[in-house]
Motif scaffolding. Structure first.
Motif, PDB file in Angstrom:
ATOM      1  N   GLU A 143       0.825  -1.207   0.000  1.00 57.12           N
ATOM      2  CA  GLU A 143       0.000   0.000   0.000  1.00 57.12           C
ATOM      3  C   GLU A 143       0.863   1.262   0.000  1.00 57.12           C
ATOM      4  OE1 GLU A 143      -1.489   1.138   4.326  1.00 57.12           O
ATOM      5  OE2 GLU A 143      -1.548  -1.051   4.110  1.00 57.12           O
ATOM      6  N   LEU A 144       2.016   1.211   0.670  1.00 57.45           N
ATOM      7  CA  LEU A 144       2.904   2.368   0.690  1.00 57.45           C
ATOM      8  C   LEU A 144       3.521   2.612  -0.682  1.00 57.45           C
ATOM      9  CD1 LEU A 144       4.717   1.810   4.121  1.00 57.45           C
ATOM     10  CD2 LEU A 144       2.700   3.210   3.639  1.00 57.45           C
ATOM     11  N   LEU A 145       3.907   1.534  -1.358  1.00 58.86           N
ATOM     12  CA  LEU A 145       4.423   1.662  -2.720  1.00 58.86           C
ATOM     13  C   LEU A 145       3.374   2.238  -3.662  1.00 58.86           C
ATOM     14  CD1 LEU A 145       6.415  -1.662  -3.198  1.00 58.86           C
ATOM     15  CD2 LEU A 145       7.370   0.642  -3.375  1.00 58.86           C
ATOM     16  N   LYS A 146       2.152   1.748  -3.535  1.00 61.03           N
ATOM     17  CA  LYS A 146       1.066   2.238  -4.398  1.00 61.03           C
ATOM     18  C   LYS A 146       0.833   3.725  -4.174  1.00 61.03           C
ATOM     19  CE  LYS A 146      -3.763   1.412  -5.657  1.00 61.03           C
ATOM     20  NZ  LYS A 146      -4.988   0.590  -5.390  1.00 61.03           N
ATOM     21  N   ALA A 147       0.865   4.155  -2.916  1.00 61.13           N
ATOM     22  CA  ALA A 147       0.640   5.570  -2.615  1.00 61.13           C
ATOM     23  C   ALA A 147       1.737   6.438  -3.231  1.00 61.13           C
ATOM     24  CB  ALA A 147       0.597   5.782  -1.099  1.00 61.13           C
ATOM     25  N   ARG A 148       2.974   6.003  -3.175  1.00 60.21           N
ATOM     26  CA  ARG A 148       4.064   6.762  -3.793  1.00 60.21           C
ATOM     27  C   ARG A 148       3.924   6.779  -5.314  1.00 60.21           C
ATOM     28  NH1 ARG A 148       9.125   7.528  -0.737  1.00 60.21           N
ATOM     29  NH2 ARG A 148       8.703   7.131   1.460  1.00 60.21           N
ATOM     30  N   GLN A 149       3.491   5.675  -5.882  1.00 61.35           N
ATOM     31  CA  GLN A 149       3.289   5.636  -7.325  1.00 61.35           C
ATOM     32  C   GLN A 149       2.208   6.622  -7.748  1.00 61.35           C
ATOM     33  OE1 GLN A 149       5.052   3.915  -9.666  1.00 61.35           O
ATOM     34  NE2 GLN A 149       3.822   4.984 -11.197  1.00 61.35           N
ATOM     35  N   VAL A 150       1.156   6.735  -6.958  1.00 61.05           N
ATOM     36  CA  VAL A 150       0.087   7.696  -7.259  1.00 61.05           C
ATOM     37  C   VAL A 150       0.644   9.117  -7.238  1.00 61.05           C
ATOM     38  CG1 VAL A 150      -2.048   8.706  -6.347  1.00 61.05           C
ATOM     39  CG2 VAL A 150      -1.813   6.222  -6.507  1.00 61.05           C
ATOM     40  N   VAL A 151       1.504   9.421  -6.263  1.00 68.23           N
ATOM     41  CA  VAL A 151       2.115  10.749  -6.200  1.00 68.23           C
ATOM     42  C   VAL A 151       2.955  11.000  -7.447  1.00 68.23           C
ATOM     43  CG1 VAL A 151       3.753  12.210  -4.951  1.00 68.23           C
ATOM     44  CG2 VAL A 151       2.095  10.837  -3.677  1.00 68.23           C
ATOM     45  N   ALA A 152       3.757  10.013  -7.840  1.00 70.44           N
ATOM     46  CA  ALA A 152       4.592  10.168  -9.031  1.00 70.44           C
ATOM     47  C   ALA A 152       3.744  10.404 -10.275  1.00 70.44           C
ATOM     48  CB  ALA A 152       5.480   8.933  -9.215  1.00 70.44           C
ATOM     49  N   GLU A 153       2.639   9.677 -10.398  1.00 74.48           N
ATOM     50  CA  GLU A 153       1.750   9.858 -11.548  1.00 74.48           C
ATOM     51  C   GLU A 153       1.101  11.237 -11.529  1.00 74.48           C
ATOM     52  OE1 GLU A 153      -0.863   6.552 -11.133  1.00 74.48           O
ATOM     53  OE2 GLU A 153       0.602   5.092 -11.894  1.00 74.48           O
ATOM     54  N   SER A 154       0.792  11.746 -10.347  1.00 72.98           N
ATOM     55  CA  SER A 154       0.205  13.082 -10.246  1.00 72.98           C
ATOM     56  C   SER A 154       1.208  14.143 -10.665  1.00 72.98           C
ATOM     57  CB  SER A 154      -0.276  13.339  -8.818  1.00 72.98           C
ATOM     58  OG  SER A 154      -1.353  12.481  -8.481  1.00 72.98           O
ATOM     59  N   TYR A 155       2.462  14.008 -10.224  1.00 72.35           N
ATOM     60  CA  TYR A 155       3.489  14.959 -10.661  1.00 72.35           C
ATOM     61  C   TYR A 155       3.647  14.917 -12.182  1.00 72.35           C
ATOM     62  CZ  TYR A 155       5.297  16.042  -5.941  1.00 72.35           C
ATOM     63  OH  TYR A 155       5.449  16.495  -4.643  1.00 72.35           O
ATOM     64  N   GLN A 156       3.591  13.723 -12.753  1.00 69.11           N
ATOM     65  CA  GLN A 156       3.712  13.601 -14.206  1.00 69.11           C
ATOM     66  C   GLN A 156       2.576  14.349 -14.907  1.00 69.11           C
ATOM     67  OE1 GLN A 156       6.096  12.065 -16.216  1.00 69.11           O
ATOM     68  NE2 GLN A 156       4.937  12.957 -17.896  1.00 69.11           N
ATOM     69  N   ARG A 157       1.386  14.204 -14.367  1.00 70.30           N
ATOM     70  CA  ARG A 157       0.221  14.872 -14.960  1.00 70.30           C
ATOM     71  C   ARG A 157       0.302  16.387 -14.805  1.00 70.30           C
ATOM     72  NH1 ARG A 157      -4.149  16.208 -12.096  1.00 70.30           N
ATOM     73  NH2 ARG A 157      -3.622  14.683 -10.468  1.00 70.30           N
ATOM     74  N   LEU A 158       0.781  16.833 -13.654  1.00 73.05           N
ATOM     75  CA  LEU A 158       0.771  18.266 -13.346  1.00 73.05           C
ATOM     76  C   LEU A 158       1.984  19.022 -13.879  1.00 73.05           C
ATOM     77  CD1 LEU A 158      -0.434  17.861  -9.656  1.00 73.05           C
ATOM     78  CD2 LEU A 158      -1.772  18.862 -11.513  1.00 73.05           C
TER      79      LEU A 158
END
Length: 382
Positions: free
Chosen positions: A262-277
């Motif tokens: 779950e911690l890895l998934k949460a970090r991946q979501v952050v990385a994907e958000s930075y990519q989008r933004l």
């Protein structure tokens, strides 16, 4: 650029995720009465981490630097030996070679993944070279297919510095399963953490046996002697170290390991958000993950355009309550090593990288606030 006058909530650069599971684990250790290292909880963590990394042997230690020292020592590093070391890394990697009397020879890194360039490794090998230490840079594994081939061809050992990459993968295999041994960190900024700590993983029994002995002053553990009859008195026949991980920290790591997906998934979501933004923002280059591997995102580093004053960006972001820092070190530039060979890619990354908040507790609103600030601050710092 204007600096907000009102106090703002600080967005941490890195932050551990702790809660009831960790508190319950600590309580169990206190109730057991065995708080020191090499106890029953430490043994349980060894077994769990071996399953996680797909390795036969795990040795919990007090930090990754200790694991690197033990690994290079067990592999036979001697004074005067040379070891090719990935340049873009925290100097603990190079230090571990110096501890054994060896000389780190730094090899430049790839400009896209920031991991050591296999061609640079091969070019750095000399008649005095005995081994290679690759680094899973900021959470992305290195090119182990090529590196293992070089090591085999040249008769060298290979150590994976997996300090940042617990949970990452390369060609479907978990970080920590490459080379002759791998070394992890459980420092407070890592994806799973006990505040401090580390581990050595290996499939080679002789490395595990030697490292286990020398991490405990050069003698067997008290737990291993507990079932014997009489009063066995261990003998010291070689110099060892006090590199043990306490059972308190091992208990925290057991809880963290269960939460790792779950911690890895949460970090991946952050990385994907930075990519989008930030993906269309031409004054920064975002991290690249090679298609044959996954990233643990211990750090998220922007590569700023050469025209941007990184110091001004950092000052302004911090004034807005957004923590940031440089990426990591170009080791060959550190005066302690007296290195002379250039590593231009690493040196350029060292000048231009800016780490922005990355951890599993970030909210989408916080990520949006960071990205908006980067978009505003960076152009004004040219």
């Amino acid at each position: 650029m204007s600096t907000p006058s009102a106090p703002v909530d600080v967005i941490a650069l890195g932050q551990p995720t702790f809660g009831e599971p960790e508190l319950r684990a600590i309580e169990e250790v206190f109730r057991s009465g065995w708080l020191a290292g090499q106890g029953p909880t430490g043994k349980r963590f060894e077994e769990a981490f071996a399953r996680s990394t797909g390795t036969r042997h795990v040795l919990p230690v007090n930090n990754c630097t200790a694991a690197l020292h033990l690994a290079t020592s067990a592999l036979g590093l001697r004074p005067g030996d040379e070891v090719v070391v990935a340049d873009y890394t925290f100097p603990a990697t190079g230090h571990s070679v110096v501890y054994g009397g060896g000389r780190p020879v730094f090899a430049d890194v790839r400009p896209d993944t920031w991991t050591v360039d296999p061609q640079a490794v091969e070019a750095a090998v000399s008649e005095r070279t005995v081994g290679i230490i690759a680094v899973d840079t900021l959470g992305q594994p290195a090119d182990y297919a090529e590196l293992e081939a070089i090591a085999a061809k040249r008769g060298l050992w290979l150590v994976e510095d997996a300090a940042c990459s617990s949970g990452a993968t390369y060609q479907g295999r978990p970080a920590g399963s490459f080379g002759d041994a791998a070394c992890f960190s459980f420092h407070g900024r890592k994806g799973i953490t006990a505040g401090e700590g580390g581990a050595l993983t290996t499939d080679r029994e002789e490395i595990a046996t030697q490292a286990r002995k020398t991490h405990n002053f050069g003698i067997e553990s008290a737990l291993s002697r507990a079932g014997t009859t009489g009063l066995p008195v261990p003998q010291f026949d070689e110099i060892g170290y006090n590199y043990k991980l306490s059972d308190i920290a091992a208990a925290i790591m057991l809880a963290q390991l269960e939460r790792q997906p779950e911690l890895l998934k949460a970090r991946q979501v952050v990385a994907e958000s930075y990519q989008r933004l930030l993906g269309d923002f031409d004054l920064v280059t975002l991290p690249h993950t090679a298609p044959d591997r996954t990233h643990s995102w211990q750090t998220y580093a922007l590569t700023l355009d050469p025209s941007v004053d990184r110091g001004r960006v950092a000052t302004e972001l911090r004034s807005r309550g957004i923590q940031c820092n440089f990426g990591t070190y170009a080791s060959h530039l550190q005066p302690v090593y007296g290195a002379t060979a250039p590593c231009p890619v690493s040196a350029d990354l060292f000048r231009r990288h800016l780490a922005i908040p990355m951890h599993a507790n970030l909210t989408e609103a916080q990520v949006e606030r960071v990205a908006a600030a980067v978009r505003e601050v960076v152009p004004a710092a040219r």
